[in-house]
Design a protein around this motif. Structure first.
Motif, mmCIF file in Angstrom:
data_model
loop_
_atom_site.group_PDB
_atom_site.id
_atom_site.type_symbol
_atom_site.label_atom_id
_atom_site.label_comp_id
_atom_site.label_asym_id
_atom_site.label_seq_id
_atom_site.Cartn_x
_atom_site.Cartn_y
_atom_site.Cartn_z
ATOM 1 N N SER A 360 0.834 -1.200 0.000
ATOM 2 C CA SER A 360 0.000 0.000 0.000
ATOM 3 C C SER A 360 0.866 1.246 0.000
ATOM 4 O O SER A 360 1.944 1.274 0.615
ATOM 5 C CB SER A 360 -0.916 0.024 1.219
ATOM 6 N N ILE A 361 0.390 2.280 -0.703
ATOM 7 C CA ILE A 361 0.967 3.618 -0.639
ATOM 8 C C ILE A 361 -0.195 4.586 -0.439
ATOM 9 O O ILE A 361 -1.139 4.605 -1.229
ATOM 10 C CB ILE A 361 1.746 3.981 -1.905
ATOM 11 N N GLN A 362 -0.137 5.374 0.636
ATOM 12 C CA GLN A 362 -1.230 6.307 0.953
ATOM 13 C C GLN A 362 -0.654 7.698 1.188
ATOM 14 O O GLN A 362 0.352 7.846 1.885
ATOM 15 C CB GLN A 362 -1.982 5.868 2.213
ATOM 16 N N VAL A 363 -1.273 8.714 0.615
ATOM 17 C CA VAL A 363 -0.924 10.108 0.873
ATOM 18 C C VAL A 363 -2.099 10.750 1.599
ATOM 19 O O VAL A 363 -3.207 10.802 1.071
ATOM 20 C CB VAL A 363 -0.617 10.865 -0.433
ATOM 21 N N GLU A 364 -1.851 11.191 2.837
ATOM 22 C CA GLU A 364 -2.937 11.721 3.665
ATOM 23 C C GLU A 364 -2.495 13.001 4.354
ATOM 24 O O GLU A 364 -1.321 13.143 4.725
ATOM 25 C CB GLU A 364 -3.350 10.689 4.721
ATOM 26 N N PRO A 365 -3.435 13.935 4.551
ATOM 27 C CA PRO A 365 -3.101 15.177 5.263
ATOM 28 C C PRO A 365 -2.888 14.908 6.749
ATOM 29 O O PRO A 365 -3.405 13.946 7.310
ATOM 30 C CB PRO A 365 -4.326 16.057 5.032
ATOM 31 N N ARG A 366 -2.114 15.765 7.360
ATOM 32 C CA ARG A 366 -1.932 15.706 8.809
ATOM 33 C C ARG A 366 -3.109 16.401 9.498
ATOM 34 O O ARG A 366 -3.492 17.497 9.123
ATOM 35 C CB ARG A 366 -0.671 16.461 9.226
ATOM 36 N N TRP A 367 -3.644 15.786 10.525
ATOM 37 C CA TRP A 367 -4.692 16.426 11.317
ATOM 38 C C TRP A 367 -4.239 16.678 12.753
ATOM 39 O O TRP A 367 -4.858 17.446 13.481
ATOM 40 C CB TRP A 367 -5.948 15.558 11.331
ATOM 41 N N ALA A 368 -3.167 16.010 13.188
ATOM 42 C CA ALA A 368 -2.795 16.061 14.605
ATOM 43 C C ALA A 368 -2.141 17.380 14.996
ATOM 44 O O ALA A 368 -2.210 17.789 16.142
ATOM 45 C CB ALA A 368 -1.847 14.903 14.941
ATOM 46 N N GLN A 369 -1.487 18.072 14.052
ATOM 47 C CA GLN A 369 -0.826 19.327 14.383
ATOM 48 C C GLN A 369 -1.706 20.506 13.972
ATOM 49 O O GLN A 369 -2.131 20.602 12.828
ATOM 50 C CB GLN A 369 0.526 19.443 13.666
ATOM 51 N N HIS A 370 -1.934 21.405 14.926
ATOM 52 C CA HIS A 370 -2.737 22.598 14.652
ATOM 53 C C HIS A 370 -1.811 23.788 14.382
ATOM 54 O O HIS A 370 -0.786 23.954 15.034
ATOM 55 C CB HIS A 370 -3.633 22.950 15.836
ATOM 56 N N SER A 371 -2.210 24.616 13.434
ATOM 57 C CA SER A 371 -1.556 25.914 13.313
ATOM 58 C C SER A 371 -1.976 26.769 14.505
ATOM 59 O O SER A 371 -2.989 26.502 15.165
ATOM 60 C CB SER A 371 -1.949 26.594 12.004
ATOM 61 N N LEU A 372 -1.192 27.803 14.797
ATOM 62 C CA LEU A 372 -1.555 28.715 15.880
ATOM 63 C C LEU A 372 -2.881 29.392 15.559
ATOM 64 O O LEU A 372 -3.728 29.589 16.444
ATOM 65 C CB LEU A 372 -0.443 29.754 16.068
ATOM 66 N N ASP A 373 -3.096 29.690 14.275
ATOM 67 C CA ASP A 373 -4.351 30.279 13.839
ATOM 68 C C ASP A 373 -5.518 29.333 14.123
ATOM 69 O O ASP A 373 -6.570 29.751 14.620
ATOM 70 C CB ASP A 373 -4.269 30.583 12.342
ATOM 71 N N ALA A 374 -5.327 28.037 13.825
ATOM 72 C CA ALA A 374 -6.397 27.065 14.056
ATOM 73 C C ALA A 374 -6.701 26.928 15.538
ATOM 74 O O ALA A 374 -7.869 26.856 15.947
ATOM 75 C CB ALA A 374 -6.017 25.714 13.466
ATOM 76 N N ALA A 375 -5.664 26.880 16.379
ATOM 77 C CA ALA A 375 -5.884 26.743 17.815
ATOM 78 C C ALA A 375 -6.687 27.919 18.361
ATOM 79 O O ALA A 375 -7.609 27.745 19.164
ATOM 80 C CB ALA A 375 -4.543 26.616 18.532
ATOM 81 N N ARG A 376 -6.351 29.120 17.905
ATOM 82 C CA ARG A 376 -7.057 30.302 18.400
ATOM 83 C C ARG A 376 -8.507 30.341 17.889
ATOM 84 O O ARG A 376 -9.422 30.705 18.619
ATOM 85 C CB ARG A 376 -6.299 31.552 17.973
ATOM 86 N N LYS A 377 -8.683 29.947 16.633
ATOM 87 C CA LYS A 377 -10.041 29.998 16.074
ATOM 88 C C LYS A 377 -10.913 28.868 16.614
ATOM 89 O O LYS A 377 -12.129 29.031 16.721
ATOM 90 C CB LYS A 377 -9.971 29.981 14.557
ATOM 91 N N LEU A 378 -10.309 27.727 16.980
ATOM 92 C CA LEU A 378 -11.086 26.685 17.653
ATOM 93 C C LEU A 378 -11.548 27.165 19.023
ATOM 94 O O LEU A 378 -12.673 26.880 19.448
ATOM 95 C CB LEU A 378 -10.262 25.403 17.785
ATOM 96 N N ALA A 379 -10.679 27.899 19.724
ATOM 97 C CA ALA A 379 -11.091 28.475 21.014
ATOM 98 C C ALA A 379 -12.238 29.459 20.804
ATOM 99 O O ALA A 379 -13.196 29.499 21.586
ATOM 100 C CB ALA A 379 -9.903 29.158 21.684
#
Length: 428
Positions: A360-379
């Motif tokens: 198998s070969i799979q290309v998938e996006p990362r979801w575990a790391q948040h940008s600082l922008d994402a962390a603030r907007k999730l808050a």
């Protein structure tokens, strides 16, 4: 299991859960444990499991990551076991590869973080919320290498990455190799900041945490099918190929239902007139091989050299066949990939490792790391939901770094939304 209270409302509300991954499954089980008997679970795919549902090839599960459960007594596992799910315990074995002088490699057993040379332990104050702020707290010889490693792994400016990314990147703690272990242990015991940023390999530290972990008996596909059967036995209404829109979820909440949004939070921003966050663009390419290996299974090793393409190697067994997953920060030729894997496994019984065909070969996006922008907007999203939707709309603990932390947050929110009176108060 802990003693329960009772629901104060004269009529228990319907609990509607959006998202049938593990978080949604656990929310349904917890809602039932708390006394609710009218529960709906909506999953957009044809089966429960969400993004954790594994692909299969000739009956073998292709696991691109190393998703484990805790040992016996872990709250998540306890809740699942109470509903008939079974787990197999294993000895939790892992290691890391770090740079050493002269271009050599340092192989560290029983430690998942980087092992780096430094002549002093002095830490600066962490002055902000970014990953760069966290890394700058270390001495220069450590911070310089951590910066190179994170840029290699993420391809992003570290001032734009949330500090919580240190956990999925494996750099929550650093082993300072030139410092006497007793001195390092004393510093960790004396100061929680030092304890949070420095680590010691398990065997040298004398600590017993993480010695055992567990996997679902008979694999993840069977696990999720058994989860569905357990929920059905409890009377949970499961609707697959179904996804409630945010507007439908808001209307259900207005009608008196309790809504648990356990799915991706991205669709919630627009209806609340919030700007969606910017996600890190980096993806991982995972290559899975059939393998032969004489060492313990499962086993995983992280690469902290910031060289090559292989970010992490994970070995596991499925139906008697050893499989190896190599997560890579970039695509790589088969010949170079095999060479890098053998190099990283050299200090962990690599001589016994034989790689057979690629399955198998799979290309998938990362979801575990948040940008600082994402962390603030999730808050900001949490605050907007609390203001406009109230306690009956429960966010899915998206920032939680472990499944047990996520379950704990959802349980507290369900307890509040269902207006459960604690057992101790009733007894009094």
């Amino acid at each position: 299991m802990r003693q329960l209270g009772v629901i104060r409302s004269s009529k228990a509300p319907t609990v509607r859960i959006i998202g049938g991954g593990l978080t949604g499954i656990l929310a349904a089980l917890e809602a039932h444990r708390l006394g609710c008997r009218d529960i709906e679970l909506h999953e957009r795919f044809d089966q429960l499991g969400g993004t954790a549902w594994p692909r299969r090839d000739h009956g073998l599960e292709l696991r691109a990551d190393h998703r484990y459960f805790g040992p016996q007594g872990d709250p998540t596992r306890t809740l699942l076991e109470a509903n008939g799910l079974a787990f197999d315990d294993f000895e939790n074995r892992f290691g890391s590869v770090s740079p050493a002088p002269g271009g050599d490699l340092a192989f560290t057993h029983d430690f998942e973080g980087p092992a780096l040379r430094t002549r002093k332990l002095d830490l600066d104050h962490i002055t902000g919320d970014s990953l760069a702020d966290r890394i700058r707290a270390y001495p220069h010889d450590i911070s310089g290498h951590l910066t190179r490693y994170c840029q290699w792994a993420l391809g992003s400016w570290l001032d734009e990455v949330d500090a919580g990314a240190a956990i999925p990147l494996g750099i929550k703690r650093v082993y300072a190799t030139d410092i006497d272990t007793c001195d390092l242990a004393r510093a960790k015991k004396a100061d929680p900041v030092y304890d949070g940023l420095y680590g010691i390999p398990r065997a040298l530290w004398g600590r017993l945490q993480n010695q055992t972990a567990s996997l679902p008996a008979d694999g993840y596909q069977t696990f999720f099918m058994r989860c569905q059967s357990a929920l059905e036995r409890l009377g949970v209404t499961i609707q697959t190929a179904s996804f409630l829109s945010p507007q439908q979820a808001f209307r259900a909440r207005e009608a008196g239902d309790v809504v648990v949004w356990a799915a991706d939070p991205a669709p919630l921003f627009a209806p609340l007139e919030l700007e969606p966050p910017k996600r890190l663009a980096k993806s991982l390419t995972s290559y899975i091989f059939k393998a032969r290996y004489a060492g313990p299974l499962p086993f995983h090793v992280r690469n902290f050299t910031a060289e090559g393409s292989v970010f992490r190697v994970h070995l596991y067994e499925c139906r008697g066949q050893a499989l190896l997953s190599a997560e890579c920060v970039s695509e790589i030729s088969d010949c170079d990939l095999r060479r890098q894997i053998h190099k990283l496994m050299g200090g962990f019984g690599g001589a016994s490792l034989h790689l057979d065909e690629t399955v198998s070969i799979q290309v998938e996006p990362r979801w575990a790391q948040h940008s600082l922008d994402a962390a603030r907007k999730l808050a900001g999203l949490h605050a907007a939901l609390a203001k406009h939707q109230g306690a009956n709309f429960i966010a899915g603990a998206w920032e939680a770094q472990t499944q047990t932390a996520s379950l704990s947050e959802i349980s507290k929110s369900l307890t509040q939304a269902l207006e459960i009176e604690p057992a101790e108060a009733i007894a009094a």
